[in-house]
Design a protein around this motif. Structure first.
Motif, PDB file in Angstrom:
ATOM      1  N   HIS A   1     -17.440   1.729   4.130  1.00 13.87           N
ATOM      2  CA  HIS A   1     -16.576   2.830   3.710  1.00 13.87           C
ATOM      3  C   HIS A   1     -15.848   2.490   2.410  1.00 13.87           C
ATOM      4  N   PRO A   2     -15.337   3.508   1.697  1.00 16.33           N
ATOM      5  CA  PRO A   2     -14.544   3.242   0.486  1.00 16.33           C
ATOM      6  C   PRO A   2     -13.321   2.389   0.793  1.00 16.33           C
ATOM      7  N   THR A   3     -12.853   1.644  -0.198  1.00 17.10           N
ATOM      8  CA  THR A   3     -11.709   0.741  -0.008  1.00 17.10           C
ATOM      9  C   THR A   3     -10.457   1.501   0.413  1.00 17.10           C
ATOM     10  N   GLY A   4     -10.326   2.734  -0.070  1.00 19.47           N
ATOM     11  CA  GLY A   4      -9.152   3.531   0.287  1.00 19.47           C
ATOM     12  C   GLY A   4      -9.005   3.722   1.785  1.00 19.47           C
ATOM     13  N   LYS A   5     -10.123   3.733   2.505  1.00 14.31           N
ATOM     14  CA  LYS A   5     -10.070   3.917   3.955  1.00 14.31           C
ATOM     15  C   LYS A   5      -9.472   2.697   4.645  1.00 14.31           C
ATOM     16  N   SER A   6      -9.806   1.523   4.168  1.00 15.25           N
ATOM     17  CA  SER A   6      -9.245   0.310   4.765  1.00 15.25           C
ATOM     18  C   SER A   6      -7.753   0.195   4.445  1.00 15.25           C
ATOM     19  N   VAL A   7      -7.351   0.664   3.258  1.00 11.46           N
ATOM     20  CA  VAL A   7      -5.925   0.637   2.898  1.00 11.46           C
ATOM     21  C   VAL A   7      -5.143   1.607   3.785  1.00 11.46           C
ATOM     22  N   LYS A   8      -5.707   2.783   4.044  1.00 11.78           N
ATOM     23  CA  LYS A   8      -5.053   3.742   4.942  1.00 11.78           C
ATOM     24  C   LYS A   8      -4.934   3.159   6.346  1.00 11.78           C
ATOM     25  N   PHE A   9      -5.970   2.453   6.762  1.00  7.75           N
ATOM     26  CA  PHE A   9      -5.932   1.791   8.072  1.00  7.75           C
ATOM     27  C   PHE A   9      -4.795   0.781   8.124  1.00  7.75           C
ATOM     28  N   LEU A  10      -4.622   0.018   7.043  1.00  5.08           N
ATOM     29  CA  LEU A  10      -3.551  -0.971   6.973  1.00  5.08           C
ATOM     30  C   LEU A  10      -2.187  -0.296   7.028  1.00  5.08           C
ATOM     31  N   LEU A  11      -2.030   0.813   6.323  1.00  5.77           N
ATOM     32  CA  LEU A  11      -0.767   1.565   6.335  1.00  5.77           C
ATOM     33  C   LEU A  11      -0.413   2.019   7.750  1.00  5.77           C
ATOM     34  N   LYS A  12      -1.394   2.550   8.463  1.00  2.00           N
ATOM     35  CA  LYS A  12      -1.163   3.018   9.839  1.00  2.00           C
ATOM     36  C   LYS A  12      -0.845   1.854  10.769  1.00  2.00           C
ATOM     37  N   LEU A  13      -1.566   0.759  10.603  1.00  7.50           N
ATOM     38  CA  LEU A  13      -1.360  -0.414  11.453  1.00  7.50           C
ATOM     39  C   LEU A  13       0.048  -0.975  11.272  1.00  7.50           C
ATOM     40  N   ILE A  14       0.492  -1.066  10.019  1.00 10.22           N
ATOM     41  CA  ILE A  14       1.845  -1.567   9.732  1.00 10.22           C
ATOM     42  C   ILE A  14       2.885  -0.606  10.291  1.00 10.22           C
ATOM     43  N   LEU A  15       2.662   0.694  10.125  1.00  8.29           N
ATOM     44  CA  LEU A  15       3.619   1.696  10.599  1.00  8.29           C
ATOM     45  C   LEU A  15       3.809   1.620  12.110  1.00  8.29           C
ATOM     46  N   ILE A  16       2.723   1.573  12.858  1.00  4.82           N
ATOM     47  CA  ILE A  16       2.809   1.508  14.321  1.00  4.82           C
ATOM     48  C   ILE A  16       3.490   0.209  14.757  1.00  4.82           C
ATOM     49  N   SER A  17       3.113  -0.900  14.140  1.00  3.42           N
ATOM     50  CA  SER A  17       3.728  -2.198  14.478  1.00  3.42           C
ATOM     51  C   SER A  17       5.210  -2.186  14.137  1.00  3.42           C
ATOM     52  N   TYR A  18       5.550  -1.554  13.028  1.00  2.00           N
ATOM     53  CA  TYR A  18       6.948  -1.501  12.568  1.00  2.00           C
ATOM     54  C   TYR A  18       7.792  -0.641  13.500  1.00  2.00           C
ATOM     55  N   ILE A  19       7.221   0.438  14.013  1.00  2.00           N
ATOM     56  CA  ILE A  19       7.949   1.286  14.962  1.00  2.00           C
ATOM     57  C   ILE A  19       8.245   0.517  16.243  1.00  2.00           C
ATOM     58  N   VAL A  20       7.268  -0.245  16.715  1.00  2.91           N
ATOM     59  CA  VAL A  20       7.487  -1.081  17.905  1.00  2.91           C
ATOM     60  C   VAL A  20       8.581  -2.112  17.631  1.00  2.91           C
ATOM     61  N   PHE A  21       8.526  -2.729  16.456  1.00  3.15           N
ATOM     62  CA  PHE A  21       9.550  -3.699  16.065  1.00  3.15           C
ATOM     63  C   PHE A  21      10.935  -3.068  16.080  1.00  3.15           C
ATOM     64  N   LEU A  22      11.086  -1.873  15.504  1.00  2.00           N
ATOM     65  CA  LEU A  22      12.387  -1.198  15.452  1.00  2.00           C
ATOM     66  C   LEU A  22      12.879  -0.869  16.856  1.00  2.00           C
ATOM     67  N   PHE A  23      11.962  -0.451  17.716  1.00  2.83           N
ATOM     68  CA  PHE A  23      12.332  -0.141  19.101  1.00  2.83           C
ATOM     69  C   PHE A  23      12.875  -1.382  19.812  1.00  2.83           C
ATOM     70  N   LEU A  24      12.221  -2.509  19.601  1.00  2.00           N
ATOM     71  CA  LEU A  24      12.670  -3.764  20.217  1.00  2.00           C
ATOM     72  C   LEU A  24      13.960  -4.283  19.579  1.00  2.00           C
ATOM     73  N   PHE A  25      14.197  -3.895  18.324  1.00  2.00           N
ATOM     74  CA  PHE A  25      15.355  -4.393  17.588  1.00  2.00           C
ATOM     75  C   PHE A  25      16.631  -3.610  17.904  1.00  2.00           C
ATOM     76  N   VAL A  26      16.495  -2.408  18.476  1.00  2.00           N
ATOM     77  CA  VAL A  26      17.651  -1.542  18.745  1.00  2.00           C
ATOM     78  C   VAL A  26      18.756  -2.243  19.533  1.00  2.00           C
ATOM     79  N   PRO A  27      18.447  -2.977  20.639  1.00  2.00           N
ATOM     80  CA  PRO A  27      19.529  -3.637  21.382  1.00  2.00           C
ATOM     81  C   PRO A  27      20.375  -4.578  20.528  1.00  2.00           C
ATOM     82  N   LYS A  28      19.770  -5.175  19.502  1.00  2.00           N
ATOM     83  CA  LYS A  28      20.510  -6.102  18.653  1.00  2.00           C
ATOM     84  C   LYS A  28      21.530  -5.385  17.779  1.00  2.00           C
TER      85      LYS A  28
END
Length: 261
Positions: A24-51
């Motif tokens: 696939h074009p490189t742009g597709k892998s970059v979009k995948f990375l953006l989504k992966l970071i976003l989902i991981s970051y949301i989980v991180f923020l959820f876990l960070f709330v108690p702090k």
């Protein structure tokens, strides 16, 4: 869209699928990375709330080490300053004439600081700041308010920094690998190598980001680049996944070459 992302997630965790995934074009892998970071970051923020609830007590403990604060000097203004001009959240007014607190969250007057909490407006006079130990709960509350107030900006900046880290990670590894392979008989198209280096971050990104909210020392920090840490555990995981992916790409490339001959 979610179904497609899940398929990419599963495929990127299997390096032997890279021969198809990396077409696939490189742009597709970059979009995948953006989504992966976003989902991981949301989980991180959820876990960070108690702090976040620990911020006032943490600041109060730090403030207790300060014995005295001296504030000197005065300032006068011809008219109040509103930020922004319409529906201001920050007001600086030394005249004492500003009384509309419907939108303002922070008001600096000539004698005190007023700030809005969930319940009401709190105020701390500048003269009271000298008695740090006596006023430590109030000062900690004010500093906590400022910390929470600028939190959205830090959340956005944090996401940008994470994307920059992993994008550069994929770019550096991908480019270096392409240049090395180009000197051998195992040359592969740059697009495929760069895609492989990006998809190989599939385990690194969630592990590193989520553990930031728990204890990243489990990953064995080895060095920092511009205050951005890198870890031995995730680096090893990445190298293994990336190398297997490259082997699959090289084998696929050689197989196609033999068929064409």
């Amino acid at each position: 869209m979610l179904e497609l992302f899940i398929k990419e997630l599963i495929s990127s965790a299997n390096p032997f699928q890279y021969k198809t995934l990396c077409l696939h074009p490189t742009g597709k892998s970059v979009k995948f990375l953006l989504k992966l970071i976003l989902i991981s970051y949301i989980v991180f923020l959820f876990l960070f709330v108690p702090k976040l609830f620990e911020i006032p007590s943490y600041l109060q403990e730090k403030i207790s080490h300060v014995s005295q604060v001296d504030i000197n000097g005065t300032f006068d203004m011809r008219e109040p300053v509103f930020i922004p001009d319409k529906n201001p959240w920050l007001v600086v007014d030394t005249s004492g004439n500003y009384s509309d607190v419907k939108t303002a969250r922070i008001i600096f007057t000539k004698e005190e600081i007023k700030y809005r909490t969930l319940k009401s407006f709190e105020e701390i006079k500048y003269s009271e700041l000298k008695n740090v130990k006596e006023k430590s709960p109030e000062i900690a509350g004010l500093l906590s308010f400022f910390a929470l107030f600028i939190l959205p900006s830090f959340i956005f900046i944090g996401y940008f920094i994470l994307f920059l880290k992993y994008f550069l990670w994929a770019f550096v590894f991908g480019t270096a690998t392409f240049l090395l392979l180009d000197l051998t008989t195992f040359s592969i198209a740059y697009k495929k190598v760069l895609n492989a280096s990006t998809f190989a971050l599939v385990l690194v990104v969630p592990i590193e980001i989520i553990l930031l909210a728990i204890n990243h020392n489990y990953l064995l920090p080895i060095f920092d680049i511009f205050k951005i840490p890198f870890y031995a555990v995730t680096l090893l995981i990445y190298v293994i996944l990336y190398l297997f992916g490259l082997v699959a790409l090289i084998h696929d490339s050689k197989t196609k070459t033999n068929i064409e001959i």
